[in-house]
Scaffold this active site. Structure first.
Site, PDB file in Angstrom:
ATOM      1  N   ARG A  61      35.407  25.973  30.908  1.00  0.00           N
ATOM      2  CA  ARG A  61      35.955  27.006  31.788  1.00  0.00           C
ATOM      3  C   ARG A  61      37.377  27.350  31.345  1.00  0.00           C
ATOM      4  O   ARG A  61      38.119  26.469  30.890  1.00  0.00           O
ATOM      5  CB  ARG A  61      35.973  26.548  33.249  1.00  0.00           C
ATOM      6  CG  ARG A  61      34.598  26.226  33.811  1.00  0.00           C
ATOM      7  CD  ARG A  61      34.632  26.120  35.335  1.00  0.00           C
ATOM      8  NE  ARG A  61      34.905  27.404  35.965  1.00  0.00           N
ATOM      9  CZ  ARG A  61      33.978  28.352  36.152  1.00  0.00           C
ATOM     10  NH1 ARG A  61      32.736  28.155  35.737  1.00  0.00           N
ATOM     11  NH2 ARG A  61      34.267  29.502  36.723  1.00  0.00           N
TER      12      ARG A  61
ATOM     13  N   HIS B 170      42.498  36.748  39.406  1.00  0.00           N
ATOM     14  CA  HIS B 170      42.427  36.463  40.848  1.00  0.00           C
ATOM     15  C   HIS B 170      43.847  36.232  41.351  1.00  0.00           C
ATOM     16  O   HIS B 170      44.815  36.399  40.641  1.00  0.00           O
ATOM     17  CB  HIS B 170      41.669  35.159  41.081  1.00  0.00           C
ATOM     18  CG  HIS B 170      40.232  35.170  40.720  1.00  0.00           C
ATOM     19  ND1 HIS B 170      39.279  35.772  41.498  1.00  0.00           N
ATOM     20  CD2 HIS B 170      39.564  34.597  39.676  1.00  0.00           C
ATOM     21  CE1 HIS B 170      38.092  35.576  40.938  1.00  0.00           C
ATOM     22  NE2 HIS B 170      38.241  34.859  39.852  1.00  0.00           N
TER      23      HIS B 170
ATOM     24  N   CYS C 223      36.764  39.552  38.066  1.00  0.00           N
ATOM     25  CA  CYS C 223      36.032  38.410  37.543  1.00  0.00           C
ATOM     26  C   CYS C 223      34.512  38.556  37.593  1.00  0.00           C
ATOM     27  O   CYS C 223      33.947  39.321  36.844  1.00  0.00           O
ATOM     28  CB  CYS C 223      36.493  37.135  38.214  1.00  0.00           C
ATOM     29  SG  CYS C 223      36.226  35.693  37.171  1.00  0.00           S
TER      30      CYS C 223
HETATM   31  N1  GLN Z   1      30.834  32.861  37.567  1.00  0.00           N
HETATM   32  C1  GLN Z   1      31.603  33.568  36.612  1.00  0.00           C
HETATM   33  C2  GLN Z   1      32.181  32.674  35.526  1.00  0.00           C
HETATM   34  O1  GLN Z   1      32.244  31.552  35.689  1.00  0.00           O
HETATM   35  C3  GLN Z   1      32.735  34.292  37.333  1.00  0.00           C
HETATM   36  C4  GLN Z   1      33.677  33.354  37.998  1.00  0.00           C
HETATM   37  C5  GLN Z   1      34.679  34.057  38.919  1.00  0.00           C
HETATM   38  O2  GLN Z   1      34.419  35.101  39.522  1.00  0.00           O
HETATM   39  N2  GLN Z   1      35.841  33.437  39.077  1.00  0.00           N
HETATM   40  O3  GLN Z   1      32.610  33.111  34.534  1.00  0.00           O
END
Ligand code: GLN
Length: 252
Positions: free
Chosen positions: A127, A194, A93
């Protein structure tokens, strides 16, 4: 064998228990009589190409990414040389995003990356959150499934001809539209998944360990002796079913 691991920014990039991937590498290496030596690589720590058989970096919020990005970008050449020299690498990520050419934040700011992976990321308005199921496009393990969890604002756009990690069966993946997830360069794999990723995808842990061992010995990668993995397979099936049921759709 001793497998030397470089864990990049463990105190900054470790959300969704990403550090759990290191524990899986440790346990699966030990089950075959190998020992993992994990060295944290943090801000200001020099990075010598060839000094690690396996490099690992987890995910993190935009704030933490901004704190480490200049230091990580400074390691770009060393990381590209390490991977060109046959070191294995897993990036998750936020770490995956910053191992590309860079990350454009929602405020328009640009975080330059290490340019190991042929991609760029820009943060979108929404998101992309939920369970994910992939079908591997790796030549070594075609069509094997990979299950995990994603939560990112970033949309990662691979360069034309770049190799993904897998085809999205259910979920958003790199950008929610390309139908692909992750990226591969040699023995370096990047992904948004993840969970942590490896407890429910033991074959992927073993593939990376076989590459790290090949780097440590200088030999060609050899498949590792199979482990029972009943619990791991059960966890994979549960995660895969959840992804099929609700992956890639905004939470109601
Ligand atoms: N901050 C980054 C995003 O929002 C990565 C997020 C993460 O590592 N889960 O895309």
């Amino acid at each position: 064998m001793i497998i030397r691991v470089g864990h990049l920014y463990p105190e900054y990039l470790n959300i969704y228990a990403d550090r759990g991937n290191i524990a899986v590498f440790e346990r699966r290496a030990a089950a075959r009589g190998h020992e993992l030596r994990v060295a944290p690589v943090s801000i200001g720590t020099p990075l010598e190409p060839g000094s690690h058989d396996l490099v690992y970096v987890g995910g993190g919020q935009d704030r933490e990414q901004a704190m480490i990005a200049p230091d990580l970008a400074g390691h770009g050449e060393a990381l590209r040389d390490a991977v060109a020299g046959g070191a294995a690498l897993l990036a998750v990520c936020g770490g995956y995003q910053l191992l590309g050419r860079g990350y454009r934040g929602r405020d328009g700011s640009w975080l330059a990356g290490a340019a190991l992976f042929p991609h760029e990321t820009y943060a979108g308005e929404t998101r992309m959150i939920g369970d994910v199921l992939l079908e591997s496009t790796l030549a070594e393990e075609p069509a094997r499934t990979i299950a995990g969890f994603e939560n990112h604002a970033g949309r990662t756009v691979l360069d034309p001809g770049a190799e993904p990690l897998g085809r999205v069966v259910s979920g958003y993946g790199n950008d929610g539209t390309s139908g692909y997830e992750g990226c591969r360069v040699g023995r370096a794999l990047g992904t948004y998944l993840h969970g942590p990723l490896l407890p429910r995808n033991p074959w992927l842990a073993d593939l990376l360990l076989s590459w790290a061992l090949a780097h440590a010995t200088g030999d060609e990668p050899e498949p590792l002796e199979q482990l029972a993995d009943e619990l791991e397979h059960e966890a994979h099936l549960v995660a895969a079913a959840r992804a099929r049921e609700r992956g890639g759709r905004p939470a109601r």
